[in-house]
Enzyme design. Structure first.
Site, mmCIF file in Angstrom:
data_model
loop_
_atom_site.group_PDB
_atom_site.id
_atom_site.type_symbol
_atom_site.label_atom_id
_atom_site.label_comp_id
_atom_site.label_asym_id
_atom_site.label_seq_id
_atom_site.Cartn_x
_atom_site.Cartn_y
_atom_site.Cartn_z
ATOM 1 N N HIS A 5 1.059 -0.969 0.158
ATOM 2 C CA HIS A 5 0.307 0.190 -0.235
ATOM 3 C C HIS A 5 1.398 1.279 0.442
ATOM 4 C CE1 HIS A 5 -2.540 2.869 2.351
ATOM 5 N NE2 HIS A 5 -2.587 3.569 1.242
ATOM 6 N N HIS A 40 0.951 10.558 -1.667
ATOM 7 C CA HIS A 40 -0.904 10.585 -1.229
ATOM 8 C C HIS A 40 -1.262 12.223 0.151
ATOM 9 C CE1 HIS A 40 -3.960 8.997 1.838
ATOM 10 N NE2 HIS A 40 -3.905 8.136 1.198
#
Length: 278
Positions: A5, A40
């Site tokens: 991830h 992110h």
């Protein structure tokens, strides 16, 4: 499929692969309709650095290195990557243009214009079922460029919006129809790793739809799984993939007596668009 991830900096790629991942997920952020960074930002999962990044083109070129046989960086077990496309703030025209830009970026920087490019499968994950035009345009661009065959390597995930509530699976199915997608569908559910584990009701619903006679879903994955107990629960529900910050946790569970005879790590020969029949 064990998906590392938030792998947004190129130096993280070998770390996650060496920890047991055979796939990674990266967050693609846009300036207007232009995919610009793998990034992110804050907030993100507990225990992670939220601000690691790379330029989109460089990131794809590096993925190509790791997934091209004969390259010095090649990892045979690295077989799939998920692009979490941060299109939430784009309007309809920008969504279409973004689909065009991502297609051209992948074609040039990952597939090397069809000349011995990376071999991994790609899942395009979009945060809003209203953004199905992204997929339509993406497909049209590859066809127009003479590389329709590369669509064999591409899957799709439409997963939101999350507020005020998640769309029904019937609504998701309709969005895929509008996108011209029949097959190659990955669907996911999950929670950030600092949220309490729920009852996985939606995950169970997705798995049930995958396994139904007229199911439109090819594979189901769950995120973000960092605990041994959550890994076991997700596997018991029947997922095909798990997205995690700690791939070795999933590897450990796969080697446990209750799971090693039921599950194994996916290889390149496993078709990610084919629903596994028990």
């Amino acid at each position: 499929w064990i998906m590392g991830h938030m792998v947004n900096a190129v130096k993280q790629i070998p770390t996650f692969l060496n920890d047991g991942a055979n796939a990674i997920e990266a967050d693609i952020t846009f300036k207007g309709a232009v995919p610009t960074y793998s990034y992110h930002g804050t907030p993100c999962d507990f225990g992670r650095v939220c601000i690691r990044w790379e330029y989109f083109d460089v990131f794809l070129q590096t993925l190509r290195d790791y997934t091209t046989p004969g390259n010095s960086k090649y990892y045979e077990k690295f077989i799939l990557f998920v692009l979490d496309l941060k299109t939430g703030s784009l309007n309809n025209n920008e969504v279409r243009k973004a689909g065009e830009n991502v297609a051209k970026g992948l074609l040039k920087n990952y597939w090397n214009n069809g000349n011995n490019g990376g071999r991994a499968y790609v899942v395009l994950s979009l945060p809003d079922i209203a953004h199905y035009e992204f997929i339509r345009t993406f497909k049209e661009v590859l066809k127009a460029e003479g590389h329709e065959n590369l669509l064999d390597k591409v899957g799709y995930d439409l997963s939101g919006p999350y507020l005020p509530s998640l769309p029904s699976l019937d609504s998701v199915h309709e969005a895929f129809k509008k996108a011209g997608v029949d097959g190659h569908v990955w669907l996911s559910d999950g929670l950030t790793n600092w949220a309490p584990l729920g009852d996985m009701a939606r995950l169970k619903e997705i798995v049930k739809r995958r396994d139904s006679e007229n199911g439109f879903i090819s594979k189901v994955y769950y995120w973000f799984v960092d605990k041994y107990s959550t890994t076991r629960t997700a596997l018991d529900v029947g997922v095909d993939g798990i997205m995690t910050n700690f791939p070795y946790v999933i590897i450990d569970v796969l080697n446990e007596s209750g799971y090693k005879d039921k599950y194994r790590l996916a290889t390149y020969d496993d078709n990610p668009w084919e629903t596994f029949k028990k």
